[in-house]
Motif scaffolding. Structure first.
Motif, PDB file in Angstrom:
ATOM      1  N   TYR A   1      40.241  28.859  42.422  1.00  0.00           N
ATOM      2  CA  TYR A   1      40.966  29.112  43.532  1.00  0.00           C
ATOM      3  C   TYR A   1      42.455  28.312  43.514  1.00  0.00           C
ATOM      4  O   TYR A   1      43.217  28.626  44.314  1.00  0.00           O
TER       5      TYR A   1
ATOM      6  N   VAL B   1      45.336  30.771  44.082  1.00  0.00           N
ATOM      7  CA  VAL B   1      45.804  31.370  45.398  1.00  0.00           C
ATOM      8  C   VAL B   1      46.965  30.586  46.019  1.00  0.00           C
ATOM      9  O   VAL B   1      47.687  31.335  46.813  1.00  0.00           O
TER      10      VAL B   1
ATOM     11  N   MET C   1      36.189  31.963  38.761  1.00  0.00           N
ATOM     12  CA  MET C   1      35.338  33.142  39.173  1.00  0.00           C
ATOM     13  C   MET C   1      35.886  33.841  40.335  1.00  0.00           C
ATOM     14  O   MET C   1      35.223  34.708  41.144  1.00  0.00           O
TER      15      MET C   1
ATOM     16  N   ALA D   1      44.491  35.739  44.869  1.00  0.00           N
ATOM     17  CA  ALA D   1      44.591  35.922  46.263  1.00  0.00           C
ATOM     18  C   ALA D   1      43.362  36.302  47.146  1.00  0.00           C
ATOM     19  O   ALA D   1      42.341  36.648  46.506  1.00  0.00           O
ATOM     20  N   VAL D   2      43.442  35.894  48.492  1.00  0.00           N
ATOM     21  CA  VAL D   2      42.101  36.240  49.129  1.00  0.00           C
ATOM     22  C   VAL D   2      42.523  37.579  49.726  1.00  0.00           C
ATOM     23  O   VAL D   2      43.538  37.674  50.340  1.00  0.00           O
ATOM     24  N   GLY D   3      41.574  38.462  49.653  1.00  0.00           N
ATOM     25  CA  GLY D   3      41.915  39.845  50.144  1.00  0.00           C
ATOM     26  C   GLY D   3      40.928  40.810  49.446  1.00  0.00           C
ATOM     27  O   GLY D   3      40.289  40.669  48.457  1.00  0.00           O
ATOM     28  N   ASP D   4      41.282  42.130  50.044  1.00  0.00           N
ATOM     29  CA  ASP D   4      40.419  43.239  49.570  1.00  0.00           C
ATOM     30  C   ASP D   4      41.121  43.717  48.356  1.00  0.00           C
ATOM     31  O   ASP D   4      42.197  43.694  47.825  1.00  0.00           O
TER      32      ASP D   4
ATOM     33  N   ASP E   1      42.817  45.309  45.204  1.00  0.00           N
ATOM     34  CA  ASP E   1      43.345  44.805  43.858  1.00  0.00           C
ATOM     35  C   ASP E   1      44.274  43.539  44.057  1.00  0.00           C
ATOM     36  O   ASP E   1      44.830  43.209  43.304  1.00  0.00           O
ATOM     37  N   ILE E   2      44.319  43.101  45.393  1.00  0.00           N
ATOM     38  CA  ILE E   2      45.183  42.015  45.581  1.00  0.00           C
ATOM     39  C   ILE E   2      45.186  40.946  44.673  1.00  0.00           C
ATOM     40  O   ILE E   2      46.176  40.008  44.448  1.00  0.00           O
TER      41      ILE E   2
ATOM     42  N   GLN F   1      46.585  41.555  41.437  1.00  0.00           N
ATOM     43  CA  GLN F   1      47.915  41.652  41.056  1.00  0.00           C
ATOM     44  C   GLN F   1      48.720  40.295  41.506  1.00  0.00           C
ATOM     45  O   GLN F   1      49.582  39.860  40.838  1.00  0.00           O
ATOM     46  N   ALA F   2      47.726  39.347  42.155  1.00  0.00           N
ATOM     47  CA  ALA F   2      48.432  38.104  42.364  1.00  0.00           C
ATOM     48  C   ALA F   2      48.390  37.212  40.947  1.00  0.00           C
ATOM     49  O   ALA F   2      49.341  36.636  40.574  1.00  0.00           O
TER      50      ALA F   2
ATOM     51  N   ARG G   1      48.822  38.612  38.193  1.00  0.00           N
ATOM     52  CA  ARG G   1      50.055  39.181  37.458  1.00  0.00           C
ATOM     53  C   ARG G   1      51.393  38.506  38.059  1.00  0.00           C
ATOM     54  O   ARG G   1      52.425  37.991  37.374  1.00  0.00           O
TER      55      ARG G   1
ATOM     56  N   SER H   1      29.337  32.641  56.862  1.00  0.00           N
ATOM     57  CA  SER H   1      29.146  33.096  55.460  1.00  0.00           C
ATOM     58  C   SER H   1      28.823  34.835  55.498  1.00  0.00           C
ATOM     59  O   SER H   1      28.526  35.245  56.567  1.00  0.00           O
ATOM     60  N   TRP H   2      28.595  35.059  54.348  1.00  0.00           N
ATOM     61  CA  TRP H   2      28.248  36.764  53.996  1.00  0.00           C
ATOM     62  C   TRP H   2      26.887  36.839  54.798  1.00  0.00           C
ATOM     63  O   TRP H   2      26.638  37.987  55.492  1.00  0.00           O
TER      64      TRP H   2
ATOM     65  N   ARG I   1      27.455  37.337  58.555  1.00  0.00           N
ATOM     66  CA  ARG I   1      28.072  38.576  58.572  1.00  0.00           C
ATOM     67  C   ARG I   1      26.822  39.896  58.584  1.00  0.00           C
ATOM     68  O   ARG I   1      27.109  40.572  59.494  1.00  0.00           O
TER      69      ARG I   1
ATOM     70  N   ARG J   1      53.770  42.208  47.999  1.00  0.00           N
ATOM     71  CA  ARG J   1      52.278  42.387  48.692  1.00  0.00           C
ATOM     72  C   ARG J   1      51.600  40.867  48.641  1.00  0.00           C
ATOM     73  O   ARG J   1      51.088  40.471  49.406  1.00  0.00           O
ATOM     74  N   VAL J   2      51.809  40.204  47.470  1.00  0.00           N
ATOM     75  CA  VAL J   2      51.399  38.938  47.072  1.00  0.00           C
ATOM     76  C   VAL J   2      51.974  37.985  47.950  1.00  0.00           C
ATOM     77  O   VAL J   2      51.535  36.970  48.883  1.00  0.00           O
TER      78      VAL J   2
ATOM     79  N   ARG K   1      47.184  40.542  54.666  1.00  0.00           N
ATOM     80  CA  ARG K   1      46.205  40.707  53.646  1.00  0.00           C
ATOM     81  C   ARG K   1      46.768  41.427  52.526  1.00  0.00           C
ATOM     82  O   ARG K   1      46.072  41.894  51.743  1.00  0.00           O
TER      83      ARG K   1
ATOM     84  N   ALA L   1      32.596  34.763  50.223  1.00  0.00           N
ATOM     85  CA  ALA L   1      31.357  34.780  50.687  1.00  0.00           C
ATOM     86  C   ALA L   1      30.822  33.678  51.095  1.00  0.00           C
ATOM     87  O   ALA L   1      29.650  33.709  52.206  1.00  0.00           O
ATOM     88  N   MET L   2      31.466  32.522  51.104  1.00  0.00           N
ATOM     89  CA  MET L   2      30.950  31.254  51.551  1.00  0.00           C
ATOM     90  C   MET L   2      31.472  31.022  53.150  1.00  0.00           C
ATOM     91  O   MET L   2      30.797  30.381  53.901  1.00  0.00           O
TER      92      MET L   2
END
Lengths: 404, 404
Positions: free
Chosen positions: A207, A210, A231, A235-238, A240-241, A244-245, A247, A388-389, A392, B247-248, B272, B301-302
């Motif tokens: 993290y 990020v 792990m 970046a936080v997001g959906d 490929d972000i 890409q972050a 890179r 949490s998930w 959700r 984007r990042v 995002r 997820a958390m």
């Protein structure tokens, strides 16, 4: 005003410009002599830097006997040792393991009171055993684990071992997640380590990346290469972000970034943000042959540098950046947080362990068509694991069940 | 430890997780009531934010008479005014113009002594004329130009005009390029501007965004949206890295980023990191309908937050970031620079103007098969424009000519 020269040139003269000149030490051929040209590549100077995307080997969180936990650690180390040997056989000069190298994360979350007894012993075994294996191959290692340090505090920690298998550097994760920080102290510095052949080395964990501040602090301290047990992405997001972050982190600092991503996503990224190589499959090893002091030839139409850091870190304007070290910037009052670190930490530990079991039990009530009981169970799960998930997905189940 | 919950859940329960929940205000439907749910979208709260990718309208750098220069400015303003009208007809609430809105960059580089007379007058005409046009449509405007300020210093400057066409904010580029800074002072602050409906607004210019510190300072000050007049991407490098960096920047700060990229590449990016919309063609206008206070539902997820800034800016650890404001970090001694700002600035100004002419002349010698003269010309160009694209391409020509 970076690109106007390019555009004008294209328009007027019809020239195809190489604005950012290929700078990879692996691919650049010897150049015409001159003050601004790329030196010829000495194959002997290339190092094979590697990372492994180990499959998860999670130690059973129900184990309460420290000796049983350490026996499980030893079992994992057998598998990890053979990965070290594989990397050695591939001729790697350094191998990076993912975050939570030993698989103790879930166990630790449910057994904090045992951590002072178990974690230091587990880490000592890891460094000793994998260090000896790496020494056989004269290979550097980067490892990662939670550790209760001698000051009694717990840190998510990365370790740099030299070619003799001895620890020469240690880093404490500076930016753990909100839930993670409930039971871990945050590191307070970004150490770099001088080596004879890997250049100036830094480490970050998961993290951390990020936050662009983390890699930047290492680069400003002179890091040529960052080893990154993780792990997650940058970046936080959906989509490929997150990738890409990673890179962008490499490119914005002109550092090599060696990503040891658990499960999948291990890769080596160049100082210009190019993915040099990706790992494949379970326990896959990725490597690239690099010279840590090269590969930074870049710039714009107006000015190209043989090492773009010469410009980048002078074009920065730190006297305008005081806000970055403000302990209480305005955004904190503008956007309050509704959950404490402690509650988030409790939820995270349980989500990873008993929460999943409870969720499966609620799912089995649905399959048994015990609708009223299932509704009650999912409603309870939403409250217990809020945010949490599980919250959700339980919410989605409730919507479905109530519309039946 | 971001993803282990996801992996474990997938493995054990076979659940498809929505780790980062769709948070775009445009696309999220009203949700089940609850403390952690997304509020219903009020269509009336959506704003249409826009940027235009104007084609270059470069003013002739040979003009020496200030009145002629201002006449050329007026001519450009006629075209830009019709773009404001087009955006108004599209129902835009704000329109962003690219860096160097007036096309004075090349002229300025060759006529610095005339700048104090010309730039303030040109900027006044721009604000007056385009402001009046925007007022007709009750539309905010963002404009950008070099400006000699009342303190006598020149800054690359962005201007925020309200719906009445009046200037309500001004920003001086903090991180100009090495060559650009030869004749411009660097800004020293990142102001944000409170508006009644656009939220908290910040502005950055072009090369600023190569440095993550710039957008971060704005976000820490509470910026919800950043307007970005530019002629370049968010990173130095080949291929897509400059676009990915934009984007990042949005994702790492959870801000909306409105990119007014001259020529091509104008776009609107969500907090995002999703590209919501891209412009097409010469003078193309891009817009997206957003609520600046929403679209930030995200997490792992958390823990998911309805506004992820609540976590992000508390998970930062500024007490560890002192290196970021160090006026002389170690990297500066490690990587020296071989060209002064002044020389780089002289080269950049000439590359954009007479350099291209001289290059074409050398090319014509090649076509006339005057090889010896061509070799002499290219060798001279390499020296005069060292480090620029002219140096680079002249070097290639020399290699070819000498191998003939």
């Amino acid at each position: 005003m970076v690109e106007s020269g390019q555009r004008m040139a294209l328009r007027i003269a019809g020239i195809m410009l190489m604005i950012a000149v290929s700078g990879l030490s692996m691919t650049v051929a010897a150049d015409e002599a001159g003050s601004d040209t790329q030196p010829a590549v000495d194959e002997n100077q290339l190092l094979r830097v590697a990372a492994v995307q180990t499959k998860p080997r999670m130690i059973d969180w129900r184990l309460r006997d420290p000796q049983q936990v350490l026996a499980a650690v030893d079992k994992n180390l057998v598998a990890l040792e053979s990965i070290v040997d594989d990397a050695g056989d591939l001729g790697c000069d350094v191998l990076t393991f993912p975050e939570d190298t030993l698989g103790l994360l879930n166990w630790h979350g449910m057994n904090e009171q045992l951590a002072p007894e178990v974690l230091p012993a587990a880490v000592a075994r890891m460094i000793n055993r994998l260090g000896k294996a790496a020494e056989k191959h004269q290979m550097y290692l980067v490892l990662c684990s939670d550790l209760v340090e001698s000051d009694g505090d717990t840190y998510n920690t990365a370790f740099l071992l030299d070619r003799a298998g001895k620890e020469i550097g240690r880093y404490h994760k500076v930016c753990p997640t909100w839930s993670e920080a409930a039971s871990r102290k945050r590191g307070q510095s970004f150490p770099v380590f001088q080596t004879s052949d890997l250049g100036t080395v830094g480490m970050l964990i998961c993290y951390d990346l990020v936050f662009p501040e983390t890699a930047r602090c290492l680069a400003l301290s002179g890091a040529d290469i960052i080893f990154f047990p993780t792990m997650g992405g940058g970046a936080v997001g959906d989509g490929d972000i997150g990738m890409q972050a990673l890179r962008v982190r490499a490119a914005e600092n002109h550092v090599y970034l060696v990503v040891a991503f658990r499960g999948s996503g291990a890769m080596v990224i160049s100082p210009r943000g190019e993915i040099l190589s990706r790992a494949e499959g379970p326990d896959g090893i990725v490597y690239a042959d690099i010279n840590p002091s090269q590969g930074r030839r870049s710039g714009d139409a107006m000015n190209i540098q043989s090492d773009m850091r010469a410009r980048l870190f002078r074009e920065r304007n730190p006297s305008a950046f005081a806000m970055l070290t403000d302990p209480h910037p305005p955004i904190l009052d503008k956007v309050p947080i509704e959950i404490s670190q402690q509650e988030a930490g409790r939820i995270a530990s349980e989500v990873l362990t008993i929460g999943e079991e409870e969720f499966r039990q609620a799912e089995s009530l649905v399959r048994a068509e015990k609708t009223a009981e299932a509704i009650e169970a999912f409603a309870r799960l939403r409250k217990k694991y809020r945010g949490s998930w599980i919250d959700r997905v339980a919410q989605e189940r409730l919507t479905t069940l109530r519309n039946k």
